[in-house]
Design an enzyme around this catalytic site. Structure first.
Site, PDB file in Angstrom:
ATOM      1  N   GLU A   1       0.843  -1.196   0.000  1.00 60.45           N
ATOM      2  CA  GLU A   1       0.000   0.000   0.000  1.00 60.45           C
ATOM      3  C   GLU A   1       0.881   1.249   0.000  1.00 60.45           C
ATOM      4  O   GLU A   1       2.022   1.213   0.462  1.00 60.45           O
ATOM      5  CB  GLU A   1      -0.910  -0.090   1.244  1.00 60.45           C
ATOM      6  CG  GLU A   1      -1.834   1.054   1.518  1.00 60.45           C
ATOM      7  CD  GLU A   1      -2.906   1.338   0.492  1.00 60.45           C
ATOM      8  OE1 GLU A   1      -2.557   1.557  -0.682  1.00 60.45           O
ATOM      9  OE2 GLU A   1      -4.087   1.403   0.877  1.00 60.45           O
ATOM     10  N   ASP A   2       0.365   2.337  -0.540  1.00 58.94           N
ATOM     11  CA  ASP A   2       1.118   3.589  -0.547  1.00 58.94           C
ATOM     12  C   ASP A   2       1.160   4.228   0.834  1.00 58.94           C
ATOM     13  O   ASP A   2       2.180   4.716   1.285  1.00 58.94           O
ATOM     14  CB  ASP A   2       0.544   4.575  -1.582  1.00 58.94           C
ATOM     15  CG  ASP A   2      -0.966   4.806  -1.424  1.00 58.94           C
ATOM     16  OD1 ASP A   2      -1.622   4.102  -0.621  1.00 58.94           O
ATOM     17  OD2 ASP A   2      -1.496   5.687  -2.123  1.00 58.94           O
TER      18      ASP A   2
ATOM     19  N   GLY B   1      -6.543   3.257   8.511  1.00 57.90           N
ATOM     20  CA  GLY B   1      -6.371   1.813   8.597  1.00 57.90           C
ATOM     21  C   GLY B   1      -7.587   1.053   8.091  1.00 57.90           C
ATOM     22  O   GLY B   1      -7.586  -0.174   8.018  1.00 57.90           O
TER      23      GLY B   1
ATOM     24  N   LYS C   1       0.660   7.010   8.732  1.00 58.43           N
ATOM     25  CA  LYS C   1       0.227   8.169   9.534  1.00 58.43           C
ATOM     26  C   LYS C   1      -0.323   7.650  10.853  1.00 58.43           C
ATOM     27  O   LYS C   1      -1.533   7.434  10.970  1.00 58.43           O
ATOM     28  CB  LYS C   1      -0.904   8.905   8.808  1.00 58.43           C
ATOM     29  CG  LYS C   1      -0.507   9.869   7.727  1.00 58.43           C
ATOM     30  CD  LYS C   1      -1.761  10.668   7.336  1.00 58.43           C
ATOM     31  CE  LYS C   1      -1.617  11.360   6.020  1.00 58.43           C
ATOM     32  NZ  LYS C   1      -2.910  11.948   5.577  1.00 58.43           N
TER      33      LYS C   1
ATOM     34  N   THR D   1      -8.962   0.900   5.052  1.00 57.88           N
ATOM     35  CA  THR D   1      -8.771   0.219   3.771  1.00 57.88           C
ATOM     36  C   THR D   1      -8.069  -1.108   3.997  1.00 57.88           C
ATOM     37  O   THR D   1      -8.547  -2.161   3.570  1.00 57.88           O
ATOM     38  CB  THR D   1      -7.918   1.091   2.823  1.00 57.88           C
ATOM     39  OG1 THR D   1      -8.513   2.380   2.724  1.00 57.88           O
ATOM     40  CG2 THR D   1      -7.815   0.468   1.440  1.00 57.88           C
TER      41      THR D   1
ATOM     42  N   ASP E   1      -3.587   5.319   6.674  1.00 53.33           N
ATOM     43  CA  ASP E   1      -4.076   6.512   7.362  1.00 53.33           C
ATOM     44  C   ASP E   1      -4.988   6.044   8.506  1.00 53.33           C
ATOM     45  O   ASP E   1      -4.496   5.707   9.574  1.00 53.33           O
ATOM     46  CB  ASP E   1      -4.791   7.369   6.306  1.00 53.33           C
ATOM     47  CG  ASP E   1      -5.358   8.661   6.848  1.00 53.33           C
ATOM     48  OD1 ASP E   1      -4.992   9.059   7.955  1.00 53.33           O
ATOM     49  OD2 ASP E   1      -6.172   9.299   6.139  1.00 53.33           O
TER      50      ASP E   1
HETATM   51  P1  IMP Z   1      -7.177   4.613   5.141  1.00 48.33           P
HETATM   52  O1  IMP Z   1      -8.254   3.643   4.746  1.00 48.33           O
HETATM   53  O2  IMP Z   1      -7.730   5.797   5.893  1.00 48.33           O
HETATM   54  O3  IMP Z   1      -6.005   3.986   5.836  1.00 48.33           O
HETATM   55  O4  IMP Z   1      -6.687   5.298   3.815  1.00 48.33           O
HETATM   56  C1  IMP Z   1      -5.862   4.683   2.932  1.00 48.33           C
HETATM   57  C2  IMP Z   1      -5.989   5.327   1.583  1.00 48.33           C
HETATM   58  O5  IMP Z   1      -6.359   6.705   1.671  1.00 48.33           O
HETATM   59  C3  IMP Z   1      -4.651   5.309   0.891  1.00 48.33           C
HETATM   60  O6  IMP Z   1      -4.530   4.183   0.087  1.00 48.33           O
HETATM   61  C4  IMP Z   1      -4.667   6.587   0.089  1.00 48.33           C
HETATM   62  O7  IMP Z   1      -5.224   6.326  -1.179  1.00 48.33           O
HETATM   63  C5  IMP Z   1      -5.594   7.513   0.829  1.00 48.33           C
HETATM   64  N1  IMP Z   1      -4.830   8.500   1.628  1.00 48.33           N
HETATM   65  C6  IMP Z   1      -4.725   8.565   2.975  1.00 48.33           C
HETATM   66  N2  IMP Z   1      -3.947   9.577   3.370  1.00 48.33           N
HETATM   67  C7  IMP Z   1      -3.518  10.166   2.228  1.00 48.33           C
HETATM   68  C8  IMP Z   1      -2.636  11.281   1.969  1.00 48.33           C
HETATM   69  O8  IMP Z   1      -2.069  11.948   2.857  1.00 48.33           O
HETATM   70  N3  IMP Z   1      -2.433  11.573   0.659  1.00 48.33           N
HETATM   71  C9  IMP Z   1      -3.010  10.866  -0.367  1.00 48.33           C
HETATM   72  N4  IMP Z   1      -3.825   9.836  -0.161  1.00 48.33           N
HETATM   73  C10 IMP Z   1      -4.086   9.477   1.119  1.00 48.33           C
HETATM   74 MG    MG Z   2      -4.655   4.194  -2.016  1.00 43.93          MG
END
Ligand code: IMP
Ligand code: MG
Length: 177
Positions: free
Chosen positions: A101-102, A107, A133, A109, A105
């Site tokens: 994963e890139d 978590g 993050k 996803t 954030d």
């Molecule tokens: P999560 O489900 O909140 O962990 O979000 C994961 C997804 O949100 C990542 O795969 C990114 O595509 C997107 N994302 C979260 N934070 C950022 C950021 O700072 N910049 C760009 N994309 C983000």
């Molecule tokens: Mg993404």
């Protein structure tokens, strides 16, 4: 449209190279002597550049596959609403899978994908992210291979986008809010 300004560089090109190299050796040592090829699964679209660099630093036999999820609209705040847009092409049953994963954030996803992939009975399932993050985590997930922690700012570049732009920046920067 790429018309916002980058106010700060979070991870420079040089730092990216060092991080990817370190992750590559960690992953290589971990999977050394693996029976079947390692299956490296990238989450599109954000991981495409990191994945391309990372696999060249992994020195065990491997195959790649991709999955597309959507978690955000075009905004900068997680909606928590995640769907599978494109599933894997191959079966992961009884395979060693490394999910790439890139950025992690909230978590959400990752936790959703992990749950889904565990149901398909892989031999093992590990997680690698380029950016992390920790401040914004809402779901507790275990990251096995972590690139670098960043503060709670919106990062773009090196595959990460804002409204689909900025993915081509060779470094990770912060957008002017
Ligand atoms: P999560 O489900 O909140 O962990 O979000 C994961 C997804 O949100 C990542 O795969 C990114 O595509 C997107 N994302 C979260 N934070 C950022 C950021 O700072 N910049 C760009 N994309 C983000
Ligand atoms: Mg993404």
């Amino acid at each position: 449209m790429q018309d916002h300004k980058i106010t700060k560089i979070l991870v420079s090109e040089e730092e990216i190279r060092a991080i990817v190299q370190r992750l590559g050796s960690e992953i290589t040592s971990h999977y050394h002597g693996i029976e079947k090829e390692l299956m490296v699964v990238g989450l599109l679209r954000g991981s495409f550049i990191f994945m391309a660099d990372l696999v060249r630093q992994i020195k065990v036999p491997m195959v790649v596959d991709f999955m597309t999820l959507s978690s955000y609209g075009d905004g900068t705040v997680s909606s928590g609403d995640i769907k599978v847009v494109m599933d894997l092409d191959s079966s992961i049953e009884d395979r060693d899978v490394l999910l790439v994963e890139d950025i992690v954030d909230t978590g959400r996803t990752f936790s959703k994908v992990i749950r889904m992939l565990r149901n398909r009975n892989p031999r093992s399932l590990k997680i690698c992210t380029f950016l992390n993050k920790p401040e914004t985590r809402q779901v507790d997930i275990q990251i096995n291979f972590c690139g670098v922690d960043i503060p709670n700012e919106f990062a773009v570049g090196y595959g990460l986008d804002y409204a689909q732009g900025y993915r081509n920046l060779p470094y990770v920067g912060v957008l002017q809010p």
